[in-house]
Design an enzyme around this catalytic site. Sequence first.
Site, PDB file in Angstrom:
ATOM      1  N   GLY A  12      46.528 -13.657 -23.352  1.00 32.43           N
ATOM      2  CA  GLY A  12      46.881 -14.857 -23.964  1.00 32.43           C
ATOM      3  C   GLY A  12      46.301 -16.000 -22.957  1.00 32.43           C
ATOM      4  CG  ASP A  13      48.006 -18.589 -21.572  1.00 32.44           C
ATOM      5  OD1 ASP A  13      48.483 -19.179 -22.407  1.00 32.44           O
ATOM      6  OD2 ASP A  13      48.950 -17.753 -20.955  1.00 32.44           O
ATOM      7  N   GLY A  40      51.913 -20.536 -27.030  1.00 28.30           N
ATOM      8  CA  GLY A  40      51.489 -22.284 -27.011  1.00 28.30           C
ATOM      9  C   GLY A  40      50.033 -22.273 -27.235  1.00 28.30           C
ATOM     10  CG  HIS A  41      47.877 -23.168 -30.653  1.00 34.74           C
ATOM     11  ND1 HIS A  41      48.471 -22.175 -31.066  1.00 34.74           N
ATOM     12  CD2 HIS A  41      47.752 -24.053 -31.418  1.00 34.74           C
ATOM     13  CE1 HIS A  41      49.221 -22.461 -32.188  1.00 34.74           C
ATOM     14  NE2 HIS A  41      48.404 -23.606 -32.447  1.00 34.74           N
ATOM     15  CB  THR A  42      46.232 -27.107 -25.322  1.00 38.84           C
ATOM     16  OG1 THR A  42      47.800 -26.536 -24.712  1.00 38.84           O
ATOM     17  CG2 THR A  42      46.276 -28.298 -25.070  1.00 38.84           C
ATOM     18  CB  THR A 298      51.138 -23.992 -23.746  1.00 37.71           C
ATOM     19  OG1 THR A 298      49.476 -23.937 -23.199  1.00 37.71           O
ATOM     20  CG2 THR A 298      51.024 -25.244 -24.696  1.00 37.71           C
ATOM     21  CB  THR A 300      56.850 -20.807 -19.284  1.00 34.72           C
ATOM     22  OG1 THR A 300      55.412 -20.750 -18.870  1.00 34.72           O
ATOM     23  CG2 THR A 300      57.209 -19.802 -20.401  1.00 34.72           C
ATOM     24  CB  ILE A 331      31.379 -21.211 -18.768  1.00 36.57           C
ATOM     25  CG1 ILE A 331      31.187 -20.394 -19.853  1.00 36.57           C
ATOM     26  CG2 ILE A 331      30.156 -20.799 -17.749  1.00 36.57           C
ATOM     27  CD1 ILE A 331      30.144 -20.109 -20.614  1.00 36.57           C
ATOM     28  CB  SER A 413      34.245 -23.518 -24.471  1.00 36.62           C
ATOM     29  OG  SER A 413      34.343 -23.252 -25.877  1.00 36.62           O
ATOM     30  N   GLY A 415      34.258 -26.947 -21.731  1.00 35.40           N
ATOM     31  CA  GLY A 415      35.179 -27.749 -21.635  1.00 35.40           C
ATOM     32  C   GLY A 415      36.343 -27.700 -22.768  1.00 35.40           C
TER      33      GLY A 415
END
Length: 430
Positions: A12-13, A40-42, A298, A300, A331, A413, A415
């Site tokens: 995850g994450d 959770g996703h940001t 995200t 917890t 990266i 990616s 960033g």
Amino acid sequence: MPSVVVVGTQWGDEGKGKITDFLSSNAEVIARYQGGDNAGHTIVIDGKKFKLHLIPSGIFFPEKISVIGNGVVVNPKSLIEEIAYLAENGVSANSLRISDRAHVILPYHKKLDFLQEEAKGDKKIGTTIKGIGPAYMDKAARVGIRIADLLDKEIFEERLRTNLEVKNREFVKMYDSEPLEFEEIFEEYYEYGQQLKKYVTDTSVILNDALDAGKRVLFEGAQGVMLDIDQGTYPFVTSSNPVAGGVTIGSGVGPSKISKVVGVCKAYTSRVGDGPFPTELFDEVGHQIREVGHEYGTTTGRPRRVGWFDSVVMRHAKRVSGLTNLSLNSIDVLSGLETVKICVAYERSNGEQITHYPASLKELADCKPIYEELPGWSEDITSCRTLEEIPEAARNYVRRVGELVGVRISTFSVGPGREQTNVLESVWGV
């Protein structure tokens, strides 16, 4: 009928929300198929950070349909709060559709989650105490309450009363804890159901009609393959199936309608909570990766455990999810390290090397990672937009990851922003 599944390939994450948001620009329907508000996703849009737990990332595209599928367990209170949070930030939830077959998380699920975890003492599995596991337990035991039941006052009252009698006996006799009050839960949650009613429908029909009409559908998973209840590091897993196969069960779409599976991973590895983590770092390098990568949960807020990229884990994810493409994130976080390492295999205490991920945690504990060391890079790569722009050492790292996993890298990616996701190959064919 092009369809793409986005799955996390680690614990995850990995940045699934970001990649789903990026791929959503070419999709017409975006669907979530498992998990609950434990994930959770940001998403970063125009420099503004949005944190979602239940609603699919596609909600930021008002012309697209966002689906919460039947495989998701829904906390109505959390969902209503998330809809309000979006509204406060100028984002409408009018395009949201919720499966009438999705199961509901109720207060007794959260209470039971807490009590069960506390009873384990020092053998906790690291649950988020969101009631996810107990809700899936009730679903499997055929005593769960679905969204369709929540909307019917008589059925909801009958099933809630029956379930609460059983749960309260368990709270009092097994855990010496106070019982919950029926009336309070009934009134509060029936009202939640009425607020959500306008979004509720048979989402399997919506998804299949869209695919049959040739529309592009994107399926968004929560957590990751290594948290899958069947394929992950059991028992340190979630209660559902984040693997790509979970799509067919959790959305009501047959496997013949899935076109591509995009595995999302970071250029390193992270994990929240307990459980095995062969490449975990405990030194200054690990601290640097955690701080530069902002590795805090995200949902917890807990510091994530971090480690080197593990190609053994990734090949496992490729095999059990049938990955066709890879999206390599973060990266940039590795910039500034003199050397970077990739785990290529494990070595048992008897000297035997293995390249598969063991099911037995005891066997796994006997393994040490075998690393391949590559030169690092010092340059800031956050503004790079092509593979050719990043330093040679970073390019070599990206290529080596693709070779070891055996999957084509379609995006990388540098960033968190949309504009920092760079396409090598379009999974939509556009």
